[in-house]
Every structure is written in C-alpha cells, then in structure tokens.
Write an enzyme that holds these catalytic residues in place. Structure first.
Site, PDB file in Angstrom:
ATOM      1  N   ASN A  69       3.272   8.695   5.233  1.00 44.16           N
ATOM      2  CA  ASN A  69       2.031   9.426   5.506  1.00 44.16           C
ATOM      3  C   ASN A  69       2.257  10.536   6.537  1.00 44.16           C
ATOM      4  OD1 ASN A  69       0.497   6.283   5.100  1.00 44.16           O
ATOM      5  ND2 ASN A  69       0.235   7.974   3.688  1.00 44.16           N
ATOM      6  N   LYS A 123      -5.922  -0.705  -6.994  1.00 47.90           N
ATOM      7  CA  LYS A 123      -7.231  -0.547  -6.323  1.00 47.90           C
ATOM      8  C   LYS A 123      -8.349  -0.464  -7.384  1.00 47.90           C
ATOM      9  CE  LYS A 123      -5.944  -0.611  -2.053  1.00 47.90           C
ATOM     10  NZ  LYS A 123      -6.245  -1.824  -1.259  1.00 47.90           N
ATOM     11  N   GLY A 132       2.759  13.828  -7.699  1.00 45.99           N
ATOM     12  CA  GLY A 132       1.568  12.951  -7.675  1.00 45.99           C
ATOM     13  C   GLY A 132       0.519  13.359  -6.674  1.00 45.99           C
ATOM     14  N   ASP A 133       0.833  14.335  -5.794  1.00 49.20           N
ATOM     15  CA  ASP A 133      -0.176  14.751  -4.809  1.00 49.20           C
ATOM     16  C   ASP A 133      -1.282  15.559  -5.477  1.00 49.20           C
ATOM     17  OD1 ASP A 133       0.830  13.540  -2.633  1.00 49.20           O
ATOM     18  OD2 ASP A 133       1.739  15.304  -1.730  1.00 49.20           O
ATOM     19  N   LYS A 140       0.794  -1.235   0.000  1.00 48.85           N
ATOM     20  CA  LYS A 140       0.000   0.000   0.000  1.00 48.85           C
ATOM     21  C   LYS A 140       0.826   1.285   0.000  1.00 48.85           C
ATOM     22  CE  LYS A 140      -0.228   1.682   4.113  1.00 48.85           C
ATOM     23  NZ  LYS A 140      -0.850   2.452   5.158  1.00 48.85           N
ATOM     24  N   TYR A 179       0.048   1.653  -7.271  1.00 43.65           N
ATOM     25  CA  TYR A 179      -0.763   1.270  -6.090  1.00 43.65           C
ATOM     26  C   TYR A 179      -2.222   1.643  -6.352  1.00 43.65           C
ATOM     27  CZ  TYR A 179      -3.328   2.279  -1.858  1.00 43.65           C
ATOM     28  OH  TYR A 179      -4.345   2.371  -0.927  1.00 43.65           O
ATOM     29  N   ARG A 211       4.909  17.432  -3.399  1.00 42.04           N
ATOM     30  CA  ARG A 211       5.325  16.034  -3.649  1.00 42.04           C
ATOM     31  C   ARG A 211       4.705  15.575  -4.962  1.00 42.04           C
ATOM     32  NH1 ARG A 211       3.659  11.580   0.792  1.00 42.04           N
ATOM     33  NH2 ARG A 211       1.596  12.225   0.100  1.00 42.04           N
ATOM     34  N   SER A 216      -9.881   2.653  -2.016  1.00 38.62           N
ATOM     35  CA  SER A 216      -9.289   3.929  -1.623  1.00 38.62           C
ATOM     36  C   SER A 216      -9.818   5.067  -2.482  1.00 38.62           C
ATOM     37  CB  SER A 216      -7.760   3.846  -1.779  1.00 38.62           C
ATOM     38  OG  SER A 216      -7.166   5.124  -1.668  1.00 38.62           O
TER      39      SER A 216
HETATM   40  C1  WQD Z   1      -1.507  13.679   3.240  1.00 39.34           C
HETATM   41  C2  WQD Z   1      -1.125  15.134   2.994  1.00 39.34           C
HETATM   42  C3  WQD Z   1       0.817  15.380   1.602  1.00 39.34           C
HETATM   43  C4  WQD Z   1       3.689  13.638   4.382  1.00 39.34           C
HETATM   44  C5  WQD Z   1      -2.051   8.270   0.584  1.00 39.34           C
HETATM   45  C6  WQD Z   1      -2.607   7.286  -0.415  1.00 39.34           C
HETATM   46  C7  WQD Z   1      -3.922   6.743   0.071  1.00 39.34           C
HETATM   47  C8  WQD Z   1      -3.695   6.119   1.414  1.00 39.34           C
HETATM   48  C9  WQD Z   1      -3.239   7.212   2.378  1.00 39.34           C
HETATM   49  C10 WQD Z   1      -2.940   3.839   1.543  1.00 39.34           C
HETATM   50  C11 WQD Z   1      -0.701  15.389   1.545  1.00 39.34           C
HETATM   51  C12 WQD Z   1       1.077  15.921   3.003  1.00 39.34           C
HETATM   52  C13 WQD Z   1       2.521  14.087   3.795  1.00 39.34           C
HETATM   53  C14 WQD Z   1       4.699  14.575   4.748  1.00 39.34           C
HETATM   54  C15 WQD Z   1       3.309  16.354   3.935  1.00 39.34           C
HETATM   55  N1  WQD Z   1      -2.707   5.115   1.316  1.00 39.34           N
HETATM   56  N2  WQD Z   1       2.337  15.426   3.585  1.00 39.34           N
HETATM   57  N3  WQD Z   1       4.461  15.905   4.506  1.00 39.34           N
HETATM   58  O1  WQD Z   1      -1.095  11.056  -0.043  1.00 39.34           O
HETATM   59  O2  WQD Z   1      -3.364  11.830   0.854  1.00 39.34           O
HETATM   60  O3  WQD Z   1      -2.897   9.388   0.635  1.00 39.34           O
HETATM   61  O4  WQD Z   1      -1.974   7.707   1.871  1.00 39.34           O
HETATM   62  O5  WQD Z   1      -3.935   3.268   1.838  1.00 39.34           O
HETATM   63  O6  WQD Z   1      -4.394   5.767  -0.817  1.00 39.34           O
HETATM   64  O7  WQD Z   1      -2.837   7.966  -1.634  1.00 39.34           O
HETATM   65  O8  WQD Z   1      -1.729  10.698   2.381  1.00 39.34           O
HETATM   66  O9  WQD Z   1      -0.563  11.113   4.519  1.00 39.34           O
HETATM   67  O10 WQD Z   1       0.826  10.762   2.408  1.00 39.34           O
HETATM   68  O11 WQD Z   1      -0.442  12.879   2.705  1.00 39.34           O
HETATM   69  O12 WQD Z   1       3.120  17.562   3.732  1.00 39.34           O
HETATM   70  O13 WQD Z   1       5.791  14.223   5.274  1.00 39.34           O
HETATM   71  O14 WQD Z   1       0.010  15.438   3.783  1.00 39.34           O
HETATM   72  O15 WQD Z   1       1.399  16.229   0.615  1.00 39.34           O
HETATM   73  O16 WQD Z   1      -1.141  16.692   1.182  1.00 39.34           O
HETATM   74  P1  WQD Z   1      -2.236  10.845   0.871  1.00 39.34           P
HETATM   75  P2  WQD Z   1      -0.397  11.309   3.043  1.00 39.34           P
END
Ligand code: WQD
Length: 337
Positions: free
Chosen positions: A199, A154, A297-298, A85, A150, A295, A125
């Site tokens: 995350n 899904k 892909g965000d 994941k 990933y 980042r 997701s």
């Molecule tokens: C959240 C926000 C980042 C880390 C992904 C997957 C999703 C699920 C959850 C698996 C974003 C910002 C993050 C950091 C930051 N995965 N961030 N600094 O990307 O929304 O979702 O994880 O089940 O399917 O797509 O979650 O927690 O990585 O990011 O600023 O060190 O926090 O840019 O805006 P995301 P995330």
C-alpha cells in the site's frame, strides 16, 4: 457491559476498533491467528486503554475451535475483520484466499445461526465496485467483476451474509472501506506491513525513514488532473469509529433492513502526487520518488458518496488527510527499523 467479539482484532483496523470499543465501554474478546500481526499489539492496546481484551489464538477455518469458542463465550455482537487482504498475493495463491476468507466467515455464521447470535459487522471494501461508472460512489453503484481473488472474496462474503440474513434473520451490516491509512495518536498501534509494503502510505513512510530507497509512483497517464490515480484516504481512527456507530445501530435495533451496506470514506479524493506533497509538508521531508508504469489491476479513481453513512449511522469522517499522514509518520518513527 455488552461483550463484542472482534476477529482479526490484533490487525491494523481491528486493533484501532478494539481501542474505540473499549473507550465506549464495551467488553472485547479478540480471536486472531497472528498470521499477519504480532502478539505485542495486545500489550499496546492494553497500554492505550488500560484494559486488556480477552485473547484467543486460533484459526477460524478450524470449525471445532470456533464451535468450542461459542460454547464457552456468550457475545452480544461480532465484528469480523479476520481475512487475508493482500491484492497481489491473492493473485498468486487464490485457493488459500478463498479457503481462508470464506470458510472463516461461514464457520462464524453457522454458530450465529445455531446460537441465535445477532449483530454482525463485516469488513468489506470499495474494491467490490471496481472502476465505478459514476463518482462519488454510492452504495447502489453496480458491483463489478472482481479485479482480484481478494476482491472476489469480499463480494462473495457480502452475498453469503445477505443470504444468511434473509434465511435466518441474522442482523448484519457490511462496511465498504475506502483506503484506510494513519495510526492511533499514541503511535503505539498502526499499520504493520510484513515485508515490502503493497500500500501507498506505508511505502511512503518507509521511504522517508530510509528503509526503502525510492517510492515508485504507479502511472502518471491516468485521466485525472495531475495524471496520477485518485483514492479516498480515510484515517483508521475515523474508520474504527464507524464500526461503533454501526454496532450501536444493530444493538439499538435501528436497522431498516436485516442486512445493510454502508460506504465508509471521507468523500474526498486525493491523487498520489497530492498525497506525496501533503506528506512532504507534514513531515518536513523531501520524498525520493519516481514515476513508473501503471500497476496491473489499478483503477483510475474511487471516492465515496458518504451520505448514507452520515445520515443513517450518524457518523462522519472528521480527520484530515494531513492528520492521517502525520499520524502514519509518527508511527513509522516509533517502529524499530
Ligand atoms: C493506492 C494508490 C496505487 C503503492 C488496495 C485494496 C483495497 C485495500 C487497500 C485491503 C494507487 C498507488 C501504491 C506504491 C503507488 N486493501 N501506489 N506506489 O490499491 O487503492 O487499494 O489497498 O483492505 O481493498 O484494493 O491501495 O495503497 O495499494 O494504492 O503509486 O508503491 O497508490 O497505484 O493508485 P489500493 P494502495
């Protein structure tokens, strides 16, 4: 007592769902290959509920093991969490992600078809929506081209389940999670990232305990009120309870179609800076962070329209962002560094 198979049941969302299943009187069997968790989680679940789930340690890609399991175990339903994941990792090793996430599912579906096992809940997701055109996001929002292998697994898995449901009458529900965060109130189970957390929340809590020096906020130039990206952060215990609601819908034959999809979120969006501020408040700490570039892909923003799950599942998220952040903080403080 209904017997429920939980694949990936020692993982973050899986373990919290096992606890809620046991609380609701279900007998639980876990299959987990321990690739992204530790066997200690089994003891922690048992410590919380005083009920030890049956546990099988094998890889769901191994067809023979899956066939042997179902030869020896009759189950009333299956909640399928087991999958790789990590979004970033999936870009590096896409073939491992397609092999693991797809073959594991088809092996299970083949046994469900062969043995007329009904009632599958699939861990999907909100990533399947990509950057939705409209917010909040409903289940009818168009499915966008995946941003990562990933996310593509899904999407593909949802299509596989839909086809199997149509062809073989398998009753199934896909739950599209938004952003699961937090930990059980006992602080005995929680999110256990291996290596550097990808995350946001585990990175925040590890920064607050000094394991990480500084949090990087990925971008402050998004078209949002404070410039940082917005997500729908849902307490993992609320998410676990949504699985019980979906399972009861299947077991009580309340479905409107053999295959249904539900968004599972709070319906509320929070920006990265709002999360940081909320965390500082509940933990009474000052978080060390710096703003850096976006980042890859965000997306800018995602939060759920939860009307369908509220109405059809009779489920609604009850815990707040602050409660989720405090539970994550309590969990982090209990973890050995
Ligand atoms: C959240 C926000 C980042 C880390 C992904 C997957 C999703 C699920 C959850 C698996 C974003 C910002 C993050 C950091 C930051 N995965 N961030 N600094 O990307 O929304 O979702 O994880 O089940 O399917 O797509 O979650 O927690 O990585 O990011 O600023 O060190 O926090 O840019 O805006 P995301 P995330």
């Amino acid at each position: 007592m209904k017997k429920i198979l939980v694949t990936g049941g020692l993982g973050f969302i899986g373990s919290h769902t096992v606890v809620e299943l046991q609380n609701e009187g279900f007998e639980v069997i876990i299959i987990d290959n321990l690739s992204n968790t530790t066997i200690e989680v089994l003891d922690k679940i048992t410590a919380i509920t005083n009920l030890k789930p049956a546990f099988y340690n094998f890889d769901l890609k191994d067809k023979k093991s899956v066939q042997d399991f179902f030869k020896n175990n009759k189950v009333d339903g299956i909640i399928h969490f087991a999958a790789s994941k990590a979004v970033g990792e999936s870009v590096q090793i896409p073939l491992d992600y397609y092999e693991n996430n797809i073959i594991s599912l088809t092996n299970i579906l083949q046994e469900m078809k062969a043995r007329a096992i009904n009632n599958l809940i699939f861990s999907s997701s909100c990533t399947v929506y990509g950057q939705a055109d409209e917010l909040p996001i409903t289940e009818n929002a168009p499915i966008k081209p995946a941003e990562s292998p990933y996310g593509n697994t899904k999407k593909i898995n949802e299509e596989i389940i839909a086809d199997a449901s149509k062809a073989h009458g398998i009753k199934a529900i896909s739950l599209r999670y938004f952003n699961p965060i937090g930990a059980h109130s006992s602080a005995k189970i929680g999110e256990l990232p291996i290596g550097v957390p990808q995350n946001l929340i585990p990175f925040i809590t590890q920064t607050a305990t000094g394991i990480r020096q500084e949090l990087s906020v990925f971008g402050s130039d998004y078209p949002t009120p404070d410039g940082t990206a917005i997500r729908d952060y849902i307490h993992v215990v609320d998410l676990a309870k949504a699985h019980i609601a979906a399972l009861n819908r299947l077991l009580n034959n309340q479905q409107k179609n053999n295959y249904e999809v539900f968004n599972v979120g709070t319906g509320k969006g929070s920006s990265v800076l709002e999360v940081i501020n909320a965390f500082e408040k509940v933990s009474n700490t000052k978080l060390n962070y710096k703003i850096v570039g976006r980042r890859e892909g965000d997306i800018t923003a995602a939060f759920a329209n939860t009307t369908l799950a509220n109405r059809e599942l009779g489920w609604k998220a009850e815990l707040t962002l602050e409660e989720a952040l405090l539970s994550a903080w309590n969990w982090q403080k209990r973890l050995k560094n």
